[in-house]
Scaffold this motif. Structure first.
Motif, PDB file in Angstrom:
ATOM      1  N   GLY A   1       0.783  -1.225   0.000  1.00  0.00           N
ATOM      2  CA  GLY A   1       0.000   0.000   0.000  1.00  0.00           C
ATOM      3  C   GLY A   1       0.815   1.275   0.000  1.00  0.00           C
ATOM      4  O   GLY A   1       0.264   2.366   0.194  1.00  0.00           O
ATOM      5  N   LEU A   2       2.120   1.163  -0.232  1.00  0.00           N
ATOM      6  CA  LEU A   2       2.989   2.336  -0.210  1.00  0.00           C
ATOM      7  C   LEU A   2       3.264   2.827  -1.630  1.00  0.00           C
ATOM      8  O   LEU A   2       3.533   2.022  -2.527  1.00  0.00           O
ATOM      9  CB  LEU A   2       4.327   1.994   0.461  1.00  0.00           C
ATOM     10  CG  LEU A   2       4.253   1.416   1.876  1.00  0.00           C
ATOM     11  CD1 LEU A   2       5.643   1.016   2.349  1.00  0.00           C
ATOM     12  CD2 LEU A   2       3.632   2.416   2.842  1.00  0.00           C
ATOM     13  N   ASP A   3       3.199   4.134  -1.847  1.00  0.00           N
ATOM     14  CA  ASP A   3       3.690   4.705  -3.091  1.00  0.00           C
ATOM     15  C   ASP A   3       5.220   4.659  -3.060  1.00  0.00           C
ATOM     16  O   ASP A   3       5.834   4.743  -1.983  1.00  0.00           O
ATOM     17  CB  ASP A   3       3.234   6.153  -3.248  1.00  0.00           C
ATOM     18  CG  ASP A   3       1.743   6.267  -3.529  1.00  0.00           C
ATOM     19  OD1 ASP A   3       1.158   5.309  -4.057  1.00  0.00           O
ATOM     20  OD2 ASP A   3       1.160   7.318  -3.203  1.00  0.00           O
ATOM     21  N   VAL A   4       5.836   4.535  -4.214  1.00  0.00           N
ATOM     22  CA  VAL A   4       7.291   4.415  -4.285  1.00  0.00           C
ATOM     23  C   VAL A   4       7.844   5.402  -5.308  1.00  0.00           C
ATOM     24  O   VAL A   4       7.361   5.468  -6.440  1.00  0.00           O
ATOM     25  CB  VAL A   4       7.721   2.977  -4.657  1.00  0.00           C
ATOM     26  CG1 VAL A   4       9.241   2.846  -4.579  1.00  0.00           C
ATOM     27  CG2 VAL A   4       7.042   1.941  -3.748  1.00  0.00           C
ATOM     28  N   PHE A   5       8.865   6.141  -4.893  1.00  0.00           N
ATOM     29  CA  PHE A   5       9.574   7.064  -5.763  1.00  0.00           C
ATOM     30  C   PHE A   5      11.019   6.577  -5.867  1.00  0.00           C
ATOM     31  O   PHE A   5      11.697   6.437  -4.847  1.00  0.00           O
ATOM     32  CB  PHE A   5       9.538   8.493  -5.199  1.00  0.00           C
ATOM     33  CG  PHE A   5       8.150   9.060  -5.084  1.00  0.00           C
ATOM     34  CD1 PHE A   5       7.632   9.874  -6.083  1.00  0.00           C
ATOM     35  CD2 PHE A   5       7.351   8.772  -3.983  1.00  0.00           C
ATOM     36  CE1 PHE A   5       6.344  10.386  -5.986  1.00  0.00           C
ATOM     37  CE2 PHE A   5       6.064   9.283  -3.871  1.00  0.00           C
ATOM     38  CZ  PHE A   5       5.559  10.089  -4.876  1.00  0.00           C
ATOM     39  N   VAL A   6      11.468   6.315  -7.084  1.00  0.00           N
ATOM     40  CA  VAL A   6      12.795   5.755  -7.319  1.00  0.00           C
ATOM     41  C   VAL A   6      13.592   6.723  -8.187  1.00  0.00           C
ATOM     42  O   VAL A   6      13.161   7.049  -9.305  1.00  0.00           O
ATOM     43  CB  VAL A   6      12.700   4.387  -8.031  1.00  0.00           C
ATOM     44  CG1 VAL A   6      14.089   3.770  -8.187  1.00  0.00           C
ATOM     45  CG2 VAL A   6      11.762   3.446  -7.284  1.00  0.00           C
ATOM     46  N   TYR A   7      14.742   7.169  -7.679  1.00  0.00           N
ATOM     47  CA  TYR A   7      15.572   8.093  -8.457  1.00  0.00           C
ATOM     48  C   TYR A   7      16.952   7.496  -8.665  1.00  0.00           C
ATOM     49  O   TYR A   7      17.623   7.106  -7.714  1.00  0.00           O
ATOM     50  CB  TYR A   7      15.681   9.452  -7.744  1.00  0.00           C
ATOM     51  CG  TYR A   7      14.339  10.129  -7.622  1.00  0.00           C
ATOM     52  CD1 TYR A   7      13.759  10.773  -8.708  1.00  0.00           C
ATOM     53  CD2 TYR A   7      13.625  10.071  -6.427  1.00  0.00           C
ATOM     54  CE1 TYR A   7      12.503  11.358  -8.612  1.00  0.00           C
ATOM     55  CE2 TYR A   7      12.370  10.651  -6.324  1.00  0.00           C
ATOM     56  CZ  TYR A   7      11.814  11.288  -7.412  1.00  0.00           C
ATOM     57  OH  TYR A   7      10.571  11.860  -7.321  1.00  0.00           O
ATOM     58  N   PHE A   8      17.348   7.417  -9.934  1.00  0.00           N
ATOM     59  CA  PHE A   8      18.698   7.016 -10.286  1.00  0.00           C
ATOM     60  C   PHE A   8      19.513   8.297 -10.359  1.00  0.00           C
ATOM     61  O   PHE A   8      19.258   9.165 -11.203  1.00  0.00           O
ATOM     62  CB  PHE A   8      18.693   6.259 -11.619  1.00  0.00           C
ATOM     63  CG  PHE A   8      18.010   4.923 -11.523  1.00  0.00           C
ATOM     64  CD1 PHE A   8      18.727   3.783 -11.213  1.00  0.00           C
ATOM     65  CD2 PHE A   8      16.636   4.822 -11.709  1.00  0.00           C
ATOM     66  CE1 PHE A   8      18.083   2.548 -11.103  1.00  0.00           C
ATOM     67  CE2 PHE A   8      15.987   3.601 -11.611  1.00  0.00           C
ATOM     68  CZ  PHE A   8      16.723   2.458 -11.304  1.00  0.00           C
ATOM     69  N   ILE A   9      20.478   8.408  -9.470  1.00  0.00           N
ATOM     70  CA  ILE A   9      21.063   9.723  -9.247  1.00  0.00           C
ATOM     71  C   ILE A   9      22.513   9.563  -8.783  1.00  0.00           C
ATOM     72  O   ILE A   9      22.844   8.604  -8.094  1.00  0.00           O
ATOM     73  CB  ILE A   9      20.201  10.477  -8.205  1.00  0.00           C
ATOM     74  CG1 ILE A   9      20.479  11.962  -8.218  1.00  0.00           C
ATOM     75  CG2 ILE A   9      20.338   9.892  -6.807  1.00  0.00           C
ATOM     76  CD1 ILE A   9      19.356  12.775  -7.620  1.00  0.00           C
TER      77      ILE A   9
END
Length: 257
Positions: free
Chosen positions: A223-231
């Motif tokens: 139930g969690l939103d996920v933000f993934v950044y390749f940085i």
């Protein structure tokens, strides 16, 4: 009653980077069109410029209008707020940032990233006072906050408890230099993947990217939103890494080249 579906987004840090021209951005693409292009190749971008200088409401509105429906920005909070020796004294800087026009992003406003100095050690009282300063809304919209701590002293249940009480996420950092804290303390997860390698076309190997995708899907299933950044790491590979991560859900995305 309908249950809201969790969303996984992936992207890059900023959109102005010279080595991306001719590699990610097509040759001849005007710089003024780079945000429009990037925002259709990935599903989120972490804004770096807000860390260094105050933006205007007109600038936030311009970014909103140049990007497609469903796209989301995360916004890095200003260094004036996070680089103070005593974080409890950051109130005026936090208030100026909250009033700078963030609300103009509307539905495209994602998490706020608070990135602390590597030398900043965990002080429970000071951190609790800082978390109490975080704005709850911008332009009438509830705000989400992500905390990127970079000192080993934060690897303690006392910090995790403070973050959970504030409803703030602790950044999941894949890094050679910063601590990895895996506890979920909010209704979203904020990943910063920093080990991209220049000798890999997509920064990470296909197997590594698939492992990150499966991990994100596991959080989303909870139930969690996920933000993934390749940085960071080999930054020139970041767009290709994000696109490879998104490939199953964005079959018609732009391709580097």
């Amino acid at each position: 009653m309908t249950t809201r579906k969790s969303v996984i987004r992936a992207g890059i840090g900023g959109w102005t980077y010279e080595p991306w021209r001719g590699l990610f951005y097509p040759n001849g693409l005007p710089q003024a069109r780079e945000l429009a292009f990037a925002s259709r190749a990935v599903t989120s971008i972490e804004v770096n410029g807000t860390f260094y200088r105050t933006q205007t409401p007109a600038t936030f509105a311009k970014w909103r209008d140049e990007t497609p429906d469903g796209f989301v920005f995360s916004v890095k909070a200003p260094r004036a707020a996070v680089m103070k020796r005593v974080l409890a004294e950051a109130g005026p800087s936090v208030e100026r940032f909250a009033a700078s026009g963030l609300g103009e992003l509307g539905e495209k406003l994602g998490p706020i990233l608070w990135q602390f100095a590597p030398t900043k050690k965990f002080d429970p009282d000071d951190m609790a006072a800082f978390l109490a300063l975080l704005p709850r809304k911008a332009g009438g919209r509830p705000l989400r906050h992500a905390l990127e701590v970079r000192h080993e002293s934060f690897r303690t249940p006392a910090f995790t408890d403070l973050a959970a009480k504030a409803g703030a996420a602790i950044v999941f950092a894949d890094s050679d230099d910063y601590p990895l804290i895996e506890e979920s303390t909010a209704d979203f997860v904020y990943m910063r993947l920093m080990r991209a390698r220049a000798d890999e076309e997509t920064g990470y190997t296909p197997g590594e990217i698939e492992a990150w995708r499966k991990r994100a899907e596991g959080w989303a299933a909870r139930g969690l939103d996920v933000f993934v950044y390749f940085i960071n790491g080999a930054k020139e590979r970041a767009p290709a890494a994000a696109q490879a991560f998104l490939a199953p859900s964005m079959p018609h995305q732009h391709q580097p080249g």
